[in-house]
Design a protein around this motif. Structure first.
Motif, PDB file in Angstrom:
ATOM      1  N   LEU A 188       0.837  -1.192   0.000  1.00 26.96           N
ATOM      2  CA  LEU A 188       0.000   0.000   0.000  1.00 26.96           C
ATOM      3  C   LEU A 188       0.871   1.241   0.000  1.00 26.96           C
ATOM      4  O   LEU A 188       1.892   1.302   0.696  1.00 26.96           O
ATOM      5  N   THR A 189       0.463   2.242  -0.740  1.00 28.39           N
ATOM      6  CA  THR A 189       1.180   3.507  -0.745  1.00 28.39           C
ATOM      7  C   THR A 189       0.671   4.379   0.401  1.00 28.39           C
ATOM      8  O   THR A 189      -0.400   4.142   0.971  1.00 28.39           O
ATOM      9  N   ASP A 190       1.431   5.415   0.728  1.00 29.87           N
ATOM     10  CA  ASP A 190       0.992   6.361   1.765  1.00 29.87           C
ATOM     11  C   ASP A 190      -0.328   7.027   1.372  1.00 29.87           C
ATOM     12  O   ASP A 190      -1.170   7.299   2.231  1.00 29.87           O
ATOM     13  N   GLU A 191      -0.489   7.268   0.078  1.00 28.59           N
ATOM     14  CA  GLU A 191      -1.716   7.900  -0.397  1.00 28.59           C
ATOM     15  C   GLU A 191      -2.928   7.011  -0.132  1.00 28.59           C
ATOM     16  O   GLU A 191      -3.978   7.486   0.320  1.00 28.59           O
ATOM     17  N   THR A 192      -2.787   5.699  -0.398  1.00 28.84           N
ATOM     18  CA  THR A 192      -3.895   4.767  -0.158  1.00 28.84           C
ATOM     19  C   THR A 192      -4.174   4.634   1.336  1.00 28.84           C
ATOM     20  O   THR A 192      -5.339   4.580   1.766  1.00 28.84           O
ATOM     21  N   ILE A 193      -3.114   4.581   2.129  1.00 33.85           N
ATOM     22  CA  ILE A 193      -3.277   4.502   3.585  1.00 33.85           C
ATOM     23  C   ILE A 193      -4.065   5.705   4.096  1.00 33.85           C
ATOM     24  O   ILE A 193      -4.991   5.570   4.912  1.00 33.85           O
ATOM     25  N   LYS A 194      -3.724   6.865   3.581  1.00 38.31           N
ATOM     26  CA  LYS A 194      -4.427   8.073   4.001  1.00 38.31           C
ATOM     27  C   LYS A 194      -5.875   8.071   3.513  1.00 38.31           C
ATOM     28  O   LYS A 194      -6.798   8.444   4.248  1.00 38.31           O
ATOM     29  N   GLN A 195      -6.090   7.639   2.269  1.00 36.68           N
ATOM     30  CA  GLN A 195      -7.427   7.629   1.683  1.00 36.68           C
ATOM     31  C   GLN A 195      -8.402   6.797   2.510  1.00 36.68           C
ATOM     32  O   GLN A 195      -9.550   7.206   2.723  1.00 36.68           O
ATOM     33  N   PHE A 196      -7.924   5.644   2.998  1.00 30.83           N
ATOM     34  CA  PHE A 196      -8.811   4.737   3.742  1.00 30.83           C
ATOM     35  C   PHE A 196      -8.695   4.909   5.256  1.00 30.83           C
ATOM     36  O   PHE A 196      -9.323   4.183   6.015  1.00 30.83           O
ATOM     37  N   GLY A 197      -7.892   5.884   5.679  1.00 30.65           N
ATOM     38  CA  GLY A 197      -7.831   6.226   7.095  1.00 30.65           C
ATOM     39  C   GLY A 197      -7.189   5.170   7.981  1.00 30.65           C
ATOM     40  O   GLY A 197      -7.476   5.094   9.187  1.00 30.65           O
ATOM     41  N   ILE A 198      -6.322   4.334   7.419  1.00 31.32           N
ATOM     42  CA  ILE A 198      -5.723   3.238   8.182  1.00 31.32           C
ATOM     43  C   ILE A 198      -4.769   3.800   9.232  1.00 31.32           C
ATOM     44  O   ILE A 198      -4.074   4.800   9.003  1.00 31.32           O
ATOM     45  N   GLY A 199      -4.731   3.180  10.400  1.00 35.61           N
ATOM     46  CA  GLY A 199      -3.868   3.646  11.483  1.00 35.61           C
ATOM     47  C   GLY A 199      -3.241   2.500  12.250  1.00 35.61           C
ATOM     48  O   GLY A 199      -3.372   1.322  11.885  1.00 35.61           O
ATOM     49  N   PHE A 200      -2.568   2.855  13.331  1.00 36.11           N
ATOM     50  CA  PHE A 200      -1.944   1.848  14.199  1.00 36.11           C
ATOM     51  C   PHE A 200      -2.134   2.265  15.658  1.00 36.11           C
ATOM     52  O   PHE A 200      -2.040   3.444  16.008  1.00 36.11           O
ATOM     53  N   VAL A 201      -2.416   1.253  16.504  1.00 33.83           N
ATOM     54  CA  VAL A 201      -2.616   1.503  17.932  1.00 33.83           C
ATOM     55  C   VAL A 201      -1.463   0.868  18.708  1.00 33.83           C
ATOM     56  O   VAL A 201      -1.364  -0.365  18.751  1.00 33.83           O
ATOM     57  N   PRO A 202      -0.592   1.670  19.306  1.00 38.09           N
ATOM     58  CA  PRO A 202       0.525   1.104  20.074  1.00 38.09           C
ATOM     59  C   PRO A 202       0.045   0.516  21.400  1.00 38.09           C
ATOM     60  O   PRO A 202      -1.129   0.595  21.739  1.00 38.09           O
ATOM     61  N   ASP A 203       0.980  -0.070  22.146  1.00 43.38           N
ATOM     62  CA  ASP A 203       0.621  -0.755  23.398  1.00 43.38           C
ATOM     63  C   ASP A 203       0.629   0.164  24.624  1.00 43.38           C
ATOM     64  O   ASP A 203       0.480  -0.323  25.749  1.00 43.38           O
ATOM     65  N   ASP A 204       0.807   1.448  24.439  1.00 41.22           N
ATOM     66  CA  ASP A 204       0.988   2.331  25.600  1.00 41.22           C
ATOM     67  C   ASP A 204      -0.264   3.110  25.979  1.00 41.22           C
ATOM     68  O   ASP A 204      -0.176   4.174  26.613  1.00 41.22           O
ATOM     69  N   ASN A 205      -1.434   2.612  25.604  1.00 41.25           N
ATOM     70  CA  ASN A 205      -2.701   3.252  25.978  1.00 41.25           C
ATOM     71  C   ASN A 205      -2.752   4.725  25.578  1.00 41.25           C
ATOM     72  O   ASN A 205      -3.204   5.586  26.348  1.00 41.25           O
ATOM     73  N   VAL A 206      -2.355   4.992  24.347  1.00 41.40           N
ATOM     74  CA  VAL A 206      -2.276   6.372  23.891  1.00 41.40           C
ATOM     75  C   VAL A 206      -3.656   7.025  23.806  1.00 41.40           C
ATOM     76  O   VAL A 206      -3.813   8.218  24.127  1.00 41.40           O
ATOM     77  N   LEU A 207      -4.664   6.270  23.401  1.00 41.38           N
ATOM     78  CA  LEU A 207      -5.999   6.850  23.310  1.00 41.38           C
ATOM     79  C   LEU A 207      -6.569   7.124  24.699  1.00 41.38           C
ATOM     80  O   LEU A 207      -7.240   8.143  24.917  1.00 41.38           O
ATOM     81  N   LEU A 208      -6.299   6.244  25.648  1.00 43.59           N
ATOM     82  CA  LEU A 208      -6.758   6.455  27.024  1.00 43.59           C
ATOM     83  C   LEU A 208      -6.155   7.747  27.588  1.00 43.59           C
ATOM     84  O   LEU A 208      -6.863   8.544  28.221  1.00 43.59           O
ATOM     85  N   GLN A 209      -4.869   7.948  27.337  1.00 41.65           N
ATOM     86  CA  GLN A 209      -4.222   9.169  27.806  1.00 41.65           C
ATOM     87  C   GLN A 209      -4.851  10.402  27.158  1.00 41.65           C
ATOM     88  O   GLN A 209      -5.087  11.421  27.819  1.00 41.65           O
ATOM     89  N   TYR A 210      -5.131  10.297  25.862  1.00 37.37           N
ATOM     90  CA  TYR A 210      -5.753  11.423  25.158  1.00 37.37           C
ATOM     91  C   TYR A 210      -7.124  11.726  25.767  1.00 37.37           C
ATOM     92  O   TYR A 210      -7.462  12.895  26.039  1.00 37.37           O
ATOM     93  N   ALA A 211      -7.933  10.696  25.984  1.00 38.58           N
ATOM     94  CA  ALA A 211      -9.293  10.888  26.508  1.00 38.58           C
ATOM     95  C   ALA A 211      -9.253  11.543  27.891  1.00 38.58           C
ATOM     96  O   ALA A 211     -10.085  12.399  28.208  1.00 38.58           O
ATOM     97  N   GLU A 212      -8.285  11.138  28.709  1.00 37.86           N
ATOM     98  CA  GLU A 212      -8.181  11.703  30.057  1.00 37.86           C
ATOM     99  C   GLU A 212      -7.766  13.163  30.016  1.00 37.86           C
ATOM    100  O   GLU A 212      -8.270  13.984  30.790  1.00 37.86           O
ATOM    101  N   THR A 213      -6.855  13.493  29.096  1.00 32.86           N
ATOM    102  CA  THR A 213      -6.431  14.903  29.001  1.00 32.86           C
ATOM    103  C   THR A 213      -7.551  15.784  28.473  1.00 32.86           C
ATOM    104  O   THR A 213      -7.588  16.989  28.746  1.00 32.86           O
ATOM    105  N   GLN A 214      -8.482  15.184  27.725  1.00 27.77           N
ATOM    106  CA  GLN A 214      -9.618  15.937  27.182  1.00 27.77           C
ATOM    107  C   GLN A 214     -10.815  15.934  28.132  1.00 27.77           C
ATOM    108  O   GLN A 214     -11.894  16.421  27.784  1.00 27.77           O
ATOM    109  N   ASN A 215     -10.611  15.350  29.330  1.00 32.51           N
ATOM    110  CA  ASN A 215     -11.668  15.278  30.348  1.00 32.51           C
ATOM    111  C   ASN A 215     -12.928  14.568  29.840  1.00 32.51           C
ATOM    112  O   ASN A 215     -14.065  14.939  30.173  1.00 32.51           O
TER     113      ASN A 215
END
Length: 620
Positions: free
Chosen positions: A150-177
């Motif tokens: 897959l090219t970077d353009e295709t990855i961006k088009q379909f919104g593909i991402g990666f979730v690391p093991d460090d609870n990054v979304l949990l930290q974001y949610a807590e900082t956003q109250n």
């Protein structure tokens, strides 16, 4: 809300959209004289009760009473508001829709749901940023570049991402109250026995799942850990994430589906992406579940042709069989094709191993009819050099061929005869002798098709009247003359504002039936807003099913009659003079019945004399 869409835009939609084409997506319509008829899609309609008038752009079901314009049909069938129906139909004919119209028409979402959607959208942006711009996403990015090509353009088009093991979304949610309630309701987190939260998709490449309008409502994640037994993980079912209703990539593909008239259904997300890379973007995938009626309904609103692109293994073959039967049962006029891929590879494997041009060619050319596919599937796991298994295959093939056209029967019998050396004449004889073994779906489908092709109508120009319309048809007897006059007067008002003014100025005038008094008021308001009367537009203005049914009955009976000044005077006389007399007669007849039951001869003589005198006065 509806007032924010200009009337000029609504009129343009009305002019460009044909009600026959729209309703024809839900039920088969047959031209009968000036009208189209079919089975009503709102109820179990064994005999065609639905009538569509193309020249007036209105519909009416004589059984369930639903009636209206193309907008009211879509509102009722799809559960849309009036503005949503306008926008949906505008998009269906490729009209440019102002984004403000869409914003105004979008139903207001409760704060909790909106907070969940906001968190889902933020998660997608965060996951994609991590994949493409951080060291945490390097391994996943290499996997997508190297193994998935897959090219970077295709990855961006379909919104593909990666979730690391460090609870990054949990930290974001807590900082956003963001509250714990919203985090749990979003299904983006898991909770352990102690109640601690962690990111649900940790360690996974994720594909966002979006609703029809592009709202992220969930994710599907693939682990990069070969030791993890759970290879794929989807968001769990929720009020906003229903796998039986959601099609992956439908929000991006619907424009191309509408443009080409073809939709391709795949089994996997990467298969859809591979189809896009191969230049065939009208692609969607089911969410790890079988095709459903909701899926078919969404697709057949836009597509007249559906291609099933399933894996060549037994599970894929069985899924294709189920999908064929489901589509045929729900939408008989949709053309179905089954794409056969080389070497029994899945679409993504074809692109990666053989190139996107090979995949494109297969999607364009390797298309089987349902009959050819089902006969091919009947070979599966059979040793056809074994006489017993060959005969078993022939038995299945003959049953399948009974549903085929004569031409396809001939083609398939010729192919079998040439391949196995069996006499074609013998195959023809076996086909004739094979008893029909229809499934319940096939029986229902055939019965429905018979009724749609053979409506029970004796007069093709005018439909048979039942219920309310039969009671007040133009052939009704004199006892219904008053309501005939009311209906005729309503139509005269519609055709001539001068008649409306004349009636309004008549001292002491009032309709006997209150619904006609209401229609008179609505006609007066409508005529002040519009220079010309349009039946479909007036029904949209009313937006009351019972009044729409009434106005259609009036139009059917009196719509073609000219407005005669002498007739208006007759209508007024009947309503203002005859109606009170008829009411008196009815009251006297009821009193006479009571006198008879009580054997009161004196009272009976008095009442009978009054009745005779009133009738004499009426008939002068």
């Amino acid at each position: 809300m509806a007032n924010r869409i200009p009337e000029s835009f609504i009129a343009e939609v009305r002019q460009k959209v044909n009600i026959v084409d729209v309703i024809g997506q839900y039920t088969q319509l047959v031209k009968r004289g000036r009208q189209w008829t079919g089975s009503c899609p709102f109820h179990d309609d064994r005999h065609p009760s639905l009538f569509v008038e193309e020249n007036k752009q209105v519909f009416n079901c004589f059984s369930c009473g639903r009636s209206g314009s193309v907008f009211s049909f879509v509102m009722e069938k799809e559960g849309m508001s009036y503005p949503e129906a306008i926008i949906s139909l505008a998009e269906s004919v490729d009209m440019q829709v102002d984004s403000q119209f869409v914003a105004d028409a979008t139903p207001r979402i409760d704060p909790k749901t909106q907070a969940i959607f906001d968190l889902q959208a933020a998660a997608q942006r965060l996951y994609q940023h991590i994949l493409q711009h951080t060291t945490s996403g390097e391994t996943a990015l290499h996997y997508l570049h190297d193994k998935r090509q897959l090219t970077d353009e295709t990855i961006k088009q379909f919104g593909i991402g990666f979730v690391p093991d460090d609870n990054v979304l949990l930290q974001y949610a807590e900082t956003q109250n963001i509250s714990r309630e919203i985090m749990l309701a979003s299904d983006l987190f898991l909770s352990n026995d102690e109640g601690r939260l962690r990111d649900r998709f940790a360690g996974r490449v994720v594909w966002p799942i979006r609703s029809t309008n592009g709202q992220v409502v969930g994710f599907s994640g693939r682990t990069l850990d070969s030791k993890n037994s759970i290879k794929y993980m989807n968001s769990p079912e929720s009020p906003f994430f229903n796998k039986g209703q959601i099609l992956y990539n439908f929000d991006l593909a619907k424009g191309d589906i509408r443009k080409t008239g073809t939709a391709m259904i795949f089994e996997g997300f990467m298969d859809v992406i591979s189809s896009e890379i191969a230049g065939r973007p009208a692609a969607v995938a089911t969410m790890g579940t079988a095709l459903t009626q909701d899926h078919v309904r969404q697709l057949t609103r836009l597509a007249k042709r559906i291609l099933l692109v399933y894996d060549g293994d037994e599970a894929g073959q069985n899924a294709a069989k189920r999908s064929i039967h489901l589509i045929q049962a729900q939408k008989q006029d949709v053309d179905i094709g089954i794409v056969h891929l080389p070497d029994d590879l899945d679409p993504d494997e074809v692109r990666v191993q053989k190139g996107k041009e090979v995949l494109k060619q297969a999607l364009d050319q390797n298309i089987q009819t349902p009959i050819a596919f089902l006969i091919q599937a009947a070979r599966y796991n059979k040793n056809l050099s074994n006489q017993t298994q060959y005969l078993a295959f022939l038995g299945e093939a003959m049953t399948i061929l009974q549903q085929a056209t004569p031409v396809e029967q001939d083609m398939q019998l010729t192919r079998i005869a040439n391949e196995f050396g069996t006499s074609k004449q013998a195959l023809i004889e076996q086909l004739k002798q094979t008893p029909k073994r229809q499934s319940k779906e096939t029986v229902n489908r055939t019965s429905q098709h018979f009724h749609q092709q053979s409506p029970q109508i004796t007069d093709m120009e005018e439909p048979p009247l039942t219920g309310d319309d039969a009671a007040f048809s133009s052939n009704q007897q004199s006892t219904n003359q008053i309501e005939q006059a009311e209906r005729a007067l309503i139509m005269a008002m519609i055709k001539s504002p001068q008649v409306l003014e004349q009636v309004s100025d008549t001292t002491g005038f009032a309709f006997v039936h209150p619904e006609y008094q209401l229609l008179m008021m609505l006609i007066a308001i409508y005529q002040k807003q519009q220079a010309h009367f349009d039946l479909a537009q007036f029904m949209d203005f009313i937006q009351k099913p019972e009044l729409n049914q009434r106005i259609l009955a009036i139009d059917r009976t009196f719509g073609d009659l000219a407005v005669e000044p002498g007739a208006i005077s007759d209508y007024l006389r009947i309503i203002m003079h005859d109606a009170p007399v008829e009411a008196q007669i009815k009251t006297l007849q009821q009193a006479i019945d009571v006198a008879k039951q009580q054997h009161d001869d004196n009272k009976l003589l008095q009442l009978t004399t009054e009745l005779i005198n009133i009738k004499k006065q009426r008939n002068k």
